[in-house]
Design an enzyme around this catalytic site. Sequence first.
Site, PDB file in Angstrom:
ATOM      1  N   HIS A 119      13.165  11.191   0.776  1.00 43.93           N
ATOM      2  CA  HIS A 119      12.152  10.390   0.105  1.00 43.93           C
ATOM      3  C   HIS A 119      11.963  10.725  -1.366  1.00 43.93           C
ATOM      4  CE1 HIS A 119       8.635   7.921  -0.203  1.00 43.93           C
ATOM      5  NE2 HIS A 119       7.824   8.935  -0.441  1.00 43.93           N
ATOM      6  N   LEU A 178      10.536   3.376   4.645  1.00 45.78           N
ATOM      7  CA  LEU A 178       9.298   4.150   4.683  1.00 45.78           C
ATOM      8  C   LEU A 178       8.202   3.521   5.552  1.00 45.78           C
ATOM      9  CD1 LEU A 178       8.171   6.706   3.433  1.00 45.78           C
ATOM     10  CD2 LEU A 178       7.151   5.293   1.654  1.00 45.78           C
ATOM     11  N   PHE A 210      -5.366  11.222   2.822  1.00 44.67           N
ATOM     12  CA  PHE A 210      -3.919  11.395   2.841  1.00 44.67           C
ATOM     13  C   PHE A 210      -3.623  12.858   3.125  1.00 44.67           C
ATOM     14  CE2 PHE A 210      -0.079   9.066   1.081  1.00 44.67           C
ATOM     15  CZ  PHE A 210      -0.373   7.876   1.694  1.00 44.67           C
ATOM     16  N   HIS A 229      10.366  12.527   3.940  1.00 49.45           N
ATOM     17  CA  HIS A 229       9.104  11.945   4.396  1.00 49.45           C
ATOM     18  C   HIS A 229       9.138  11.923   5.913  1.00 49.45           C
ATOM     19  CE1 HIS A 229       5.796   9.205   4.979  1.00 49.45           C
ATOM     20  NE2 HIS A 229       5.536   9.219   3.695  1.00 49.45           N
ATOM     21  N   ARG A 237       5.669  17.847  -2.474  1.00 46.17           N
ATOM     22  CA  ARG A 237       4.709  16.957  -3.116  1.00 46.17           C
ATOM     23  C   ARG A 237       3.736  16.397  -2.094  1.00 46.17           C
ATOM     24  NH1 ARG A 237       4.256  11.505  -3.655  1.00 46.17           N
ATOM     25  NH2 ARG A 237       6.314  11.005  -2.822  1.00 46.17           N
ATOM     26  N   ARG A 276       3.654  16.972   4.028  1.00 48.12           N
ATOM     27  CA  ARG A 276       4.810  16.250   4.568  1.00 48.12           C
ATOM     28  C   ARG A 276       5.916  17.162   5.087  1.00 48.12           C
ATOM     29  NH1 ARG A 276       5.103  11.413   0.032  1.00 48.12           N
ATOM     30  NH2 ARG A 276       3.389  10.222   0.913  1.00 48.12           N
ATOM     31  N   GLU A 305       2.205   6.997   4.881  1.00 44.32           N
ATOM     32  CA  GLU A 305       1.317   8.041   5.393  1.00 44.32           C
ATOM     33  C   GLU A 305      -0.077   7.475   5.641  1.00 44.32           C
ATOM     34  OE1 GLU A 305       2.087  11.635   3.298  1.00 44.32           O
ATOM     35  OE2 GLU A 305       0.078  12.396   3.613  1.00 44.32           O
ATOM     36  N   GLN A 347      12.108  16.206  -0.629  1.00 43.17           N
ATOM     37  CA  GLN A 347      11.108  15.878   0.385  1.00 43.17           C
ATOM     38  C   GLN A 347      11.663  14.862   1.369  1.00 43.17           C
ATOM     39  OE1 GLN A 347       7.272  13.482  -0.377  1.00 43.17           O
ATOM     40  NE2 GLN A 347       6.600  15.550   0.047  1.00 43.17           N
TER      41      GLN A 347
END
Lengths: 597, 255, 259
Positions: free
Chosen positions: A375, A250, A121, A236, A410, A309, A253, A234
């Site tokens: 997000h 969404l 990730f 995304h 994050r 991100r 990722e 954030q």
Amino acid sequence: MDKYETHEHDVIVVGAGGAGLRAAIEASAKGAKTALICKSLLGKAHTVMAEGGIAAALGNVYPEDGWKVHFRDTMRGGKMLNNWRMAQLHAQEAPARVLELEEWGALFDRTKDGRILQRDFGGHRYARLAHVGDRTGLEMIRTLQQHAVHKGIDVFMEFNVQRLVKDGDKIAGAFGYYRETGKFALFKAKAVVLASGGVGKSWKFTSNSWECTGDGIALAANAGADLQDLEFIQFHPTGMVWPPSVRGLLVTEGVRGDGGTLRNKSGKRMMFDYIPEFFKSETADTEEEADRWYDDKKANRRTPDLLPRDEVARAINSEVKAGRGSPHGGVFLDIASRRTPEFIKRRLPSMYHQFKELADVDITTEPMEVGPTCHYAMGGIRNEADSTATKVPGLFVAGEVAAGMHGANRLGGNSLSDLVVFGRRAGLYAAEYAATVKTQPTVDAGELEELAKDLLGPLDGDGDESPYTIHHDLQESMQANVGIVRREDELKVALDDLQKFKARLKKVKVDGNRHFNPGWHLALDLRSMLIVSEACAMAALERKESRGGHTREDFPKTDPHFAKVNIVLQRVGDELQRREEPLPVMPDELKPLFEEK
Amino acid sequence: MAASNFTFRVWRGDKSGGNFVEYAVESEEGMVVLDCIHKIQATDAGDLAVRWNCKAGKCGSCSAEINGKPRLMCMTRMSTFEPGATITVTPLKTFPILRDLVTDVSFNYEKAKQVPGFKPGKKEADGTYRMQQEDIDRVQEFHKCIECFLCQTVCHVIRDHEDNKEAFAGPRLFVRYASLEMHPLDTNDRVALLKEKQGLGLCNITKCCTEVCPEHIKITDNAIIPLKERVVSQYYDPVAWLLRKVRGKKTEAAE
Amino acid sequence: MNKSLKVLQPSEMIAGSTNRTDAWWKEPLLVVMVLGGFAIYATWAALQNKHYFVAPYLSPFYSPCLSANCADCTLPLIGKWWNLSPAFLILWVPGGFRATCYYYRKAYYRSFFGSPPGCAVRDVSKSYKGESAFPFILQNIHRYFFWMSLVILAFLWWDALHAFKFEGKFGVGVGSLVLTGNAVLLSLYSLSCHSCRHIAGGGLDVFSKAPARHRMWKTFTKLNENHQLFAWISLFGVALTDVYVRLLSMGVIKDFRII
């Protein structure tokens, strides 16, 4: 005012996502009489949407992994603005929490030797995310939900908490209403854990569900707690952009973790143009190295598709602005040309399903169109690292509503682990605190009477504002003025707008009665949304630099002054007041982890 | 699909009664039934009660009956209807109505409380468990369940026979029982409970649960029938009974 | 927005037996016709007690032929006292296998018993106890019918083998292929049975400790996914095989010899 139910507990937990469930389980296990209160049905909380996985340095795939590496990745991903102690506790405790989920019945995908498999990730040095295909959140919430049910915890579903009540300066419980009947109820408690999740519903394009209206942040602010880091939102990088009705939904990722790459209109792998100085040493600069990295992480550097991100979201934003985007205003995310259909369907079943059913796109043969979507809130309620206690005695926080753990940005996968690590801690310390409170705190009945009257305002009022219209206008304003890239003048426009929305909300009028009335619910949720939106815009105005989930067009660089402070907001009267607080200082023995090797 | 017009016939009312109210809705490209319901809320009926959360088929909140078929509103695309069509939306029939499209689904949560919990066996020497992917493939299918309760509402055992509710857990719960019974680490035995108290025998495997499952879980073939076969082995198969006696194998029944 | 005037009870939300607007009744109707048609034909064919054997072909309705009055006796187990059609000695096995089959149960519960006639269509009967009470509790013996069907299946393969022997010499007629095809289809149907899948390994909780049974289970699972398909085509197969033998025997058609 009509009669209301009264319940008495030692600990009440507001919110039944991963953090709330884990807190309730822990508090109950420690002997506290515990109630779990949630806004939706049990098991529908936003945790269910988490796809990619839960980050924990189990070392099953890469034995080199350990808490120190995870800690380092988390701090670097958060642009060093994280509360170091939270990041340390998180990295140290996440593996035990994951194994505990397995002990409670969760079934993560397996390695060949029967251990928990881990996937790559963004921002994580090693393959670290325990996962179940691309529906890890569902597995987690179901496991916790079933475990909680068997522990006999009292669950109150579809209940909206509207006020934390206090006895002097101490927490005394929570007051709110059942969505079904509109009837009020008081939950007296010695300690309250807020685990009420995110704030995304203030933005137009968001991956968040209707629940994410920032209630916990508003409740805590009204109860006197400090808010922190709210400028860090954030976006995304990969949300769906087409068709319009699913915009913002969404796209995990995991698509990039499993080999997907971002391409612009001309098919170029665009992320190679956006590698920041800070990550140069650990990021591949050729396509060949990036592709080799998937199989051999030691000899190669990570693909830039998996930069943190904030970097990827800004890159997509720039490509689209430069006219190199896809037809519907995003960029292409291509896994079809890079992996076999069988692999894609096995690893990303719900993505396959989602695109097939909602957009008529077969992701095994065509690229997806993706763009940034609101997000996650890195900021939230300021709290102590070890105990999750806020400055209000008896108030504890966990999960997305809490600030500090993720700093300015994050990393993917760190949210699910955050939920269980700090959910457990919040439940534990809330129960311990409750045990020290000898008598059930008392509640001022007059205050509740006034509050009840206020809550019924939208039904009784004679105004002409529709909550749906105010919400629509709020989302438009926040999207336009407090989006990925911010400017002083736009932030001021947003703050002006917010004042207007507040005035309009006073004149809101909804049809119907108190029985399951979504218009009324929205009118009340808007109160929280306005507080959160204002806090975010104010903090964003104050932080005159660009860092992580906060980008200022007028201050495009990081600033050494802001590297050392959190922006903290506190409610005084009807106003939010802001101040700077210095970051906790990392002890010397951890500092070598961040020296360039 | 360009914008087209539809007539929505939506049930409005509560347990004391109600009726169908018609709304004209213009649908844009890519819209789903839930979008249209939201549009009605925002323009015509601010108090139209409906449950929803994720709008992506992942949470299972927005279950309703669309033209008589139990479905998720967020996964029913408007392009599947003829432009100009009238679309009837009613709440789930099997559960008591609360208001408009919202029903009281506590039946399912009560039944879930009756499931004997997961009880894992011994850990390996290193304090963790080992499971092979092939041991969990089957159970992972069951874990896909999003608890939309469409299978529960379509199941005629309780949909049409209120008196069976007491003694019947329903397809969703059978999936849960199957996921525990086939879990490689679990040591509880729920077969007797399934036969005696949870009404597995009431199921006549007519497969409507499988037909409506938005996660495409093969509820009947992979969960219910294998459970029925386990019941047969324990109660209706003399040879299997004899084999158990000979081998002296004991099973530990959960209460 | 226009409101209808009469206030409806929640129970009146569904008009008639369903709010479905599609032709849900087509499927049960088709099943009634095909399954009913087969049952009538099979009973008639069994009652005929003639035209079931033309060397070297034996109709599957009469195989294995076990009584002394057989036109072509497979195993002389039953004496002369049996003077009914020999079909009745064995037909209850495949009949019982299909009657208790998990797929056919679905088909006939829906179409013959209307419980339910279609998904989200109201049950025909007022009260319902399903397979928890007599008579349908007897469905639990399905796995024994499965074992017995395997025995019958062995005989059908034996018949198929014999269908390649013309007066002691190897040969291939259209009938040889028909009988072989029938045995193949019936094998697919029998081995895709849910009970078979369970016996192979469905009862295990940890597959990795029994790899051979896991492989078997996986194979039968693949077959099982098509159980419905095999159920129908094998039904047509067996009926058409009987028709073929019958027409040959009646002299209506001639068997074409390929080799």
